[in-house]
Design a protein around this motif. Structure first.
Motif, PDB file in Angstrom:
ATOM      1  N   ASN A  44       1.215  -1.234  -0.022  1.00 15.75           N
ATOM      2  CA  ASN A  44      -0.481   0.265  -0.127  1.00 15.75           C
ATOM      3  C   ASN A  44       0.839   0.695  -0.431  1.00 15.75           C
ATOM      4  O   ASN A  44       1.381   1.435   0.937  1.00 15.75           O
ATOM      5  N   THR A  63      -1.784   0.523  -4.741  1.00 16.21           N
ATOM      6  CA  THR A  63      -0.977  -0.880  -4.296  1.00 16.21           C
ATOM      7  C   THR A  63      -0.621  -1.592  -5.566  1.00 16.21           C
ATOM      8  O   THR A  63      -0.751  -1.208  -6.623  1.00 16.21           O
ATOM      9  N   THR A  86       3.413   0.192   2.788  1.00 12.95           N
ATOM     10  CA  THR A  86       2.954  -0.680   3.876  1.00 12.95           C
ATOM     11  C   THR A  86       3.200  -1.398   3.527  1.00 12.95           C
ATOM     12  O   THR A  86       2.407  -1.895   2.254  1.00 12.95           O
ATOM     13  N   SER A 137       0.791  -5.102   3.678  1.00 12.08           N
ATOM     14  CA  SER A 137      -0.177  -5.534   4.072  1.00 12.08           C
ATOM     15  C   SER A 137      -0.733  -7.216   3.718  1.00 12.08           C
ATOM     16  O   SER A 137      -0.614  -7.305   1.947  1.00 12.08           O
ATOM     17  N   THR A 163      -6.321  -9.999   8.786  1.00 10.38           N
ATOM     18  CA  THR A 163      -4.663  -9.816   8.400  1.00 10.38           C
ATOM     19  C   THR A 163      -4.261  -8.794   8.671  1.00 10.38           C
ATOM     20  O   THR A 163      -4.094  -8.391  10.189  1.00 10.38           O
ATOM     21  N   ASP A 223      -0.930  -6.073   9.119  1.00 11.45           N
ATOM     22  CA  ASP A 223       0.246  -5.347   8.197  1.00 11.45           C
ATOM     23  C   ASP A 223       1.389  -4.786   8.620  1.00 11.45           C
ATOM     24  O   ASP A 223       1.482  -5.519   9.729  1.00 11.45           O
ATOM     25  N   THR A 232       5.740   0.665   8.173  1.00 14.60           N
ATOM     26  CA  THR A 232       5.632   1.632   7.162  1.00 14.60           C
ATOM     27  C   THR A 232       7.578   2.258   7.382  1.00 14.60           C
ATOM     28  O   THR A 232       7.828   2.427   7.970  1.00 14.60           O
TER      29      THR A 232
END
Length: 376
Positions: A240, A249, A283, A285, A297, A299, A302
């Motif tokens: 992302n 994305t 990031t 995911s 899900t 993450d 970053t």
């Protein structure tokens, strides 16, 4: 009254006329039933057909109860409690024109380096399904041409086995002998053995730090997914990217691969079309999905990227520095030239004033010759 009797008589005659025909049919059926070879043959039992993988290949392997259980894709799937045992079989099809000898063994399954699953090599220490799966006969099986053979095996789950998903495989190997000093080749077909020990499912996903490096005019990102729970799942992920007034994305590959409990898989994504000037936040995911079950899900951290045209800026700075030095040198030379020119003009004006005043300038050669005549 007479009409009624006539009608009754007609009906009785008709009823009597039907009896000989019925007796004939019954006697005919009895004779056919008692005649030799007249017994009805039992309904044929459908035999398993060769697996699709056998078409155009030297051999194929299929689950023995394929189509009669909940097996999918020709693989084996069981739900057994700790301490339970089950028996099953596999059918080996020899599609060649000569007899083939196959080696069959059970193996654990691990995540391959490039994604997907791979059975352990024979001779390695088996710790799970590969150790629990036992053949009921010899591991070497010879199958005649255009024929098949059945290999029976059992799977016993040890007492105290924790709940969760366990993967193994039944491997059938065909080794081709070397020709003229060549190298032996081995063709293997591995049918997955998916074992579920009932209990509380623990879907856990752990991600490593999101890493990146320059690659082909862009940035390549990698993250490793670890299955720290007790259930088998597939994964899919995306990068992302935010910044520059937009969000987009990029898919992470490979996708849809299995990660066994205790296993890991590394997925990669490439970010192209980077700006010459600006900032981006990236990031990862990742979504883990239990087949036919829950999903989760997670993450990653970053990564913040700053883009600046360093090469263009450096070249521009060097150019400006060179121009500045040129201007400084040129200015110094111009000042020196202006100073010399001023001095020359000042001297010329002084000379002109002396000439207008009737005085010879100092160092005149005529004056020097006159002085030499007076003083020999």
């Amino acid at each position: 009254m007479n009409s009624c009797l006539r009608a009754q008589g007609c009906a009785t005659a008709t009823h009597r006329a039907r009896f000989p025909a019925l007796w004939c049919l019954l006697l005919t059926g009895l004779v056919l039933a008692l005649a030799p070879g007249a017994q009805a043959a039992p309904a044929p039992v459908p035999s398993p057909t060769p697996p699709e993988s056998a078409a155009g290949a030297p051999f194929g392997v299929q689950a023995g109860l394929y189509g009669l259980t909940t097996l999918t894709g020709g693989h084996f799937g069981y739900a057994l409690k700790a301490g339970a045992r089950i028996e099953d079989s596999a059918v080996i099809y020899n599609e060649s024109d000569e007899a083939r000898t196959f080696h069959v063994y059970g193996a654990d399954v691990a995540n391959a380096a490039g994604g997907g699953l791979a059975p352990a090599q024979e001779g390695q220490q088996m710790r799970a399904v590969g150790a629990w799966l036992k053949l009921d006969s010899e591991a070497t099986v010879t199958v005649q041409p255009k024929s098949n053979a059945t290999v029976r095996f059992s799977l016993a789950v040890p007492d105290g086995t924790p709940p969760g998903s366990y993967l193994g495989s039944l491997v059938t190997a065909l080794r081709t002998p070397a020709v003229n000093g060549g190298v032996n080749t081995e063709t293997r077909i591995a049918r997955l053995v998916e074992l579920t020990v009932p209990g509380t499912a623990d879907l856990q996903v752990s991600l490593t730090e999101l890493e990146h490096r320059p690659a082909s005019g862009g940035e390549e990102f990698t993250v490793t997914v670890r299955n720290t729970g007790n259930v088998l799942y597939t994964l899919a992920g995306t990068l992302n990217i935010t910044g520059g007034g937009s969000t987009r994305t990029v898919p992470l590959t490979p996708t849809g691969i299995y990660v066994i409990p205790g296993g890991s898989a590394t997925i990669t994504g490439r970010l192209a079309d980077l700006p010459a000037l600006g900032r981006r936040a990236v990031t990862a995911s990742v979504t883990a999905t239990v087949p036919g079950g829950a999903a989760k899900t997670v993450d990653s951290n970053t990564v913040r990227l700053s883009y600046f045209p360093w090469l263009i800026t450096t070249l521009t700075a060097c150019g400006l520095l060179a121009l500045g030095l040129l201007l400084v040198v040129t200015r110094k030379r111009r000042r020196a030239w202006l100073r010399r020119r001023t001095e020359e003009r000042t001297a010329l004006r002084a000379l002109r004033r002396e000439l207008r005043a009737g005085n010879r300038p100092a160092g005149d050669p005529h004056e020097a010759q006159a002085g030499g005549a007076k003083h020999p």
